[in-house]
Design an enzyme around this catalytic site. Structure first.
Site, short mmCIF file in Angstrom:
data_model
loop_
_atom_site.label_atom_id
_atom_site.label_comp_id
_atom_site.label_asym_id
_atom_site.label_seq_id
_atom_site.Cartn_x
_atom_site.Cartn_y
_atom_site.Cartn_z
N ASP A 96 0.63 -1.06 0.29
CA ASP A 96 0.48 0.51 -0.55
C ASP A 96 0.72 1.40 0.38
O ASP A 96 0.96 2.05 0.63
CB ASP A 96 -0.78 0.01 0.83
N ASP A 133 -5.09 -0.51 -1.24
CA ASP A 133 -6.48 -1.07 -1.02
C ASP A 133 -7.23 0.28 -2.52
O ASP A 133 -6.42 0.95 -3.06
CB ASP A 133 -6.10 0.52 -0.12
N HIS A 135 -10.59 0.73 -2.97
CA HIS A 135 -11.82 0.51 -2.33
C HIS A 135 -12.88 1.26 -3.03
O HIS A 135 -12.96 2.61 -3.52
CB HIS A 135 -11.92 1.39 -0.97
N HIS A 139 -17.10 2.48 0.63
CA HIS A 139 -16.92 0.86 1.39
C HIS A 139 -17.02 1.32 2.97
O HIS A 139 -17.25 3.04 3.64
CB HIS A 139 -15.62 0.87 1.41
N HIS A 181 -10.49 6.99 1.72
CA HIS A 181 -9.05 7.19 0.72
C HIS A 181 -9.25 5.84 -0.20
O HIS A 181 -9.61 5.15 -0.15
CB HIS A 181 -8.24 6.60 1.95
N LYS A 206 -6.99 -5.25 -3.21
CA LYS A 206 -7.54 -5.89 -1.81
C LYS A 206 -8.29 -4.37 -1.34
O LYS A 206 -8.64 -3.24 -1.94
CB LYS A 206 -6.90 -6.08 -0.60
N CYS A 251 -2.04 -2.85 7.23
CA CYS A 251 -1.56 -3.50 6.60
C CYS A 251 -0.71 -4.54 6.19
O CYS A 251 -0.58 -5.32 5.81
CB CYS A 251 -1.77 -2.42 5.17
#
Length: 332
Positions: A96, A133, A135, A139, A181, A206, A251
Site C-alpha cells: 500500500d 487498497d 475501495h 466502502h 481513501h 484488496k 496493512c
C-alpha cells in the site's frame, strides 16, 4: 500401477478423473514415493496436474488416511511443478505505498521515507508484489458512509472518526472508521510516483468489497474473501516473504501475520515501514514477534536473499499443513 498407467495413456480421461486418481494414490496409507513418482512421470498426468490443478492438489489432495500430509507425494508434486528447489525462494511484498497514505487523506507520518528504501530493496528480488487498497466509494471503512447510515451500526452513536465500531453486517465485525481513501480510479489510490516500477511485478488489489475491510493482502478482515496472493506465491515456489510498506500497525502487520499463518517464513524490514500511531505500532510488532516474524535491517536483506538456505521436506509439509488447516476451518 502398470494397468493404471496404461489406462491413463490409452483412454481420453477427463482432467478431474486424473486428479481423483492422484488423490487416491496419495491417500493410500502405504503409498511409497516410487509409486507416486511413476504416476507423475506420465506426460499426460504431468501436464494436467502442473498446468491446471497444481495449487488445488497441493492444498487439498496430498493427504494420508489420517488427514496428515503425505510428505513423499507432496514433494513429488512440488518438484513436478518446479516449486521445490534446493534452496528457499524469496518474494518482496510492498504494501500500500499509495498517494493517500503518503500525502493524501490518510497520510502516515514519514510515509514518504519508505519509498527510497523500498526502491533499493527491489533490486534483490525477482519476485515482487505490490498491494493496493482499491475501495469502492461506498466502502464500509469510510467514516462518511457510516455517518450517512449506509452501513448501520450496533450503536448508531458510535460515529467518531478513527473510532472502532461494531457494524451490524452481514458480516458483523469491528470496524475502524477512516477518512475516504484509495477510492477506485482516484489519484489517491495510485502508487506514489517515486516508487519504482519493477520488472514483472504483480499487483494485488484488496478491499474491493463494500461490506468488509481488508487490511491483509491475503484475506479480508472477516476471513471470508481471499486475494490471489497466496496461490500465486505457491505457484512460484516462494517459501519466504519480506514485507514492507504502509502502515505497520494495520496493512503491513496483518499481511505479515497472514503470511506466517500460511507457513511462509516472514520478515519485516524495519526502515521500510511506518505506522499510524506509536501505541498500535508497538502492539502489532509484538504480535508479529509472537508469530515468529523477524524484524530485519534493510542492509541485511540482500545477504538474506542470496545466501543458500536448504529447504527441507518437513518445512514444506508444515507449510502446506498449516494452510490446509486454515482452509478446513473456513469450510467447516
Amino acid at each position: 500401477m502398470e494397468a493404471l498407467l496404461k489406462t491413463v495413456k490409452e483412454k481420453n480421461l477427463q482432467a478431474e478423473t486424473i486428479v481423483s486418481i492422484f488423490h487416491d494414490i496419495c491417500s493410500a496409507s502405504k503409498t511409497e514415493n516410487g509409486t507416486t513418482a511413476m504416476f507423475l512421470a506420465e506426460p499426460k498426468v504431468k501436464s494436467i496436474l502442473a498446468r491446471n490443478y497444481l495449487v488445488e492438489v497441493a492444498l487439498e489432495c496430498v493427504t494420508g488416511n489420517n488427514n496428515t500430509i503425505h510428505t513423499p507425494s507432496l514433494l513429488a508434486l512440488l518438484q513436478l511443478g518446479g516449486l521445490l528447489t534446493t534452496n528457499r525462494r524469496y518474494a518482496l511484498i510492498i504494501v500500500d505505498v499509495q498517494n493517500d497514505f503518503i500525502s493524501g487523506s490518510l497520510a502516515v507520518g514519514e510515509g514518504d521515507q519508505v519509498v527510497p528504501v523500498i526502491n533499493n530493496l527491489g533490486s534483490s528480488f525477482d519476485i515482487i508484489y505490490k498491494t493496493a487498497d482499491w475501495h469502492p466509494s461506498d466502502h464500509i471503512s469510510f467514516h462518511s458512509n457510516v455517518c450517512s447510515g449506509h452501513h448501520p451500526l450496533e450503536n448508531p452513536a458510535d460515529t467518531k472518526m478513527f473510532e472502532t465500531v461494531k457494524v451490524k453486517g452481514p458480516p458483523s465485525l469491528n470496524q475502524t472508521l477512516w477518512p475516504d481513501h484509495c477510492v477506485q480510479g482516484s489519484k489517491g489510490a495510485e502508487f506514489h510516483p517515486d516508487l519504482k516500477v519493477f520488472p514483472g511485478e504483480v499487483k494485488i488489489l484488496k478491499g474491493m468489497t463494500s461490506t468488509v475491510d481488508s487490511y491483509s493482502a491475503f484475506w479480508d478482515n472477516g476471513d471470508t474473501y481471499h486475494t490471489p496472493l497466496y496461490e500465486d506465491l505457491l505457484k512460484r515456489g516462494v517459501t519466504d516473504v519480506v514485507v514492507c510498506g504502509l502502515a505497520t500497525d494495520y496493512c503491513v502487520g496483518f499481511t505479515a501475520l497472514d503470511a506466517a499463518r500460511h507457513g511462509l517464513r516472514t520478515f519485516i524490514v524495519e526502515e521500510a515501514v511506518r505506522g499510524v500511531a506509536p501505541e498500535t505500532t508497538a502492539a502489532m510488532l509484538e504480535r508479529c514477534r509472537a508469530a515468529q516474524i523477524k524484524l530485519i535491517k534493510s542492509r541485511d536483506v540482500s545477504t538474506l536473499v542470496t545466501t543458500p538456505s536448504p529447504l527441507t521436506a518437513d518445512v514444506v509439509a508444515a507449510a502446506v499443513r498449516t494452510t490446509q488447516a486454515h482452509f478446513s476451518t473456513l469450510d467447516a
